[in-house]
Enzyme design. Sequence first.
Site, PDB file in Angstrom:
ATOM      1  CG  HIS A 116      -3.658  -0.532  -2.343  1.00  0.00           C
ATOM      2  ND1 HIS A 116      -4.202   0.729  -2.467  1.00  0.00           N
ATOM      3  CD2 HIS A 116      -3.412  -0.699  -1.019  1.00  0.00           C
ATOM      4  CE1 HIS A 116      -4.255   1.306  -1.281  1.00  0.00           C
ATOM      5  NE2 HIS A 116      -3.787   0.449  -0.377  1.00  0.00           N
TER       6      HIS A 116
ATOM      7  CE  LYS B 115      -7.455   1.362   0.710  1.00  0.00           C
ATOM      8  NZ  LYS B 115      -6.783   0.492   1.657  1.00  0.00           N
TER       9      LYS B 115
ATOM     10  CB  SER C 293      -0.945  -0.003   1.203  1.00  0.00           C
ATOM     11  OG  SER C 293      -0.221  -0.097   2.407  1.00  0.00           O
TER      12      SER C 293
END
Length: 398
Positions: free
Chosen positions: A224, A254, A196
Amino acid sequence: MSNPRPQGKQRSLEMRSLQDFAAGKLGELDRASLHRVLAETERHDGVWVSRNGRRLLSFCCNDYLALSQHPAVKAAAIAATQRYGVGSGASRLVTGNHPLFGELERRLARLKGTEAACVFGSGYLANSGIIPALIGRDDLVLIDELAHACLWAGARLSRATVLAFRHSDVAQVETLLAAHRGAHPRVLIATDGVFSMDGDLAPLPELAALARNHDAWLMTDDAHGIGVVGGGRGSSFAHGVDVDVPLQMGTLSKAIGGYGGYLCASAPVIDLIHNRARSFVYSTGLPPATVAAAIAALDLIEQEPAYAALPLAKARAFTRALGLPDATSPIVPLLLGEADAALRASQRLEAEGFLVIAIRPPTVPVGTARLRFTFSAGHSDADIARLAATVHQHVMER
Ligand SMILES: *Cc1c(COP(=O)(O)O)cnc(C)c1O
């Protein structure tokens, strides 16, 4: 007998010691340039934000595909609220399991190529629940030293022996397995799929081979990865070979644009999670709107893989413009060392109209404070060129 509540002077003494404690801790943080404060920020599209009355182009949202603002995703959330209300009313094991959960979980399992999936309240809750449900006191967790804080939290909550290995150091994982595997009934290898704060990919093919050879379980945190690498399917699909990762955890907050966490795994593992993961059992189910939004977002990702490839392409354009190592994900770090250097660089970029957050310890190791740029499908090529020129002039040449 219950203790009487402290009265008058005694009570104010207690208050004083608590206030002094907080003020003392904050003083230490101030002196180390580590005091963090909340800044009110309005987001209007995927990339522009308003803060302190100024419009800034953000390179620090994790909303990689700008799906938090997509009309179809918003419409799905609104429709679900109209139909089912704003809250889910209870834990999913009681009455909180509205019909949208099953649909989202089938979609996630299909995307990740697993039998089943389980949606949690958030990514942090997922990691806090998954690891202690599978791993106990006698067991061993091998964890990358740079793994996300909530993977660490889950590992510690399990009460297992937790050993960190140097970042992505496959040889050290092998050494640790050779030395310790025999002493523990179960071993979990835990790593971010895409790191990250560094943006690099974990060496999953090698870790999967080690896990297979030593009867260890490999778990990835793909917060991610989903939506942006491996054709949108995440880090297990980003290595050019099929990697068998039996525990693929991630977040819906995200690239998916909303909120929530998930685990994709086999059907028996998911069944066990429903029974044993405390952050699943003892926490209220996500609101219908949030689940419906995630389904709509996954529709868009599956239908438009070219769109899902944009954040990485933008990150690459940036690293190429500055002569940095090629980006391998939409996250690009620029290491500056001390916390105050990172803060000053962030302030200079803000003065030029760019929002790029300084990342400081304890989020990253001491001495590796940095600017962390995240790239979105919503950034134009001209935005990237302007950012690169500004970073060159105001950060790299100073
Ligand atoms: C953001 C993040 C999480 C936490 O997910 P939330 O849904 O925001 O709680 C977990 N792991 C990694 C690697 C992350 O970056």
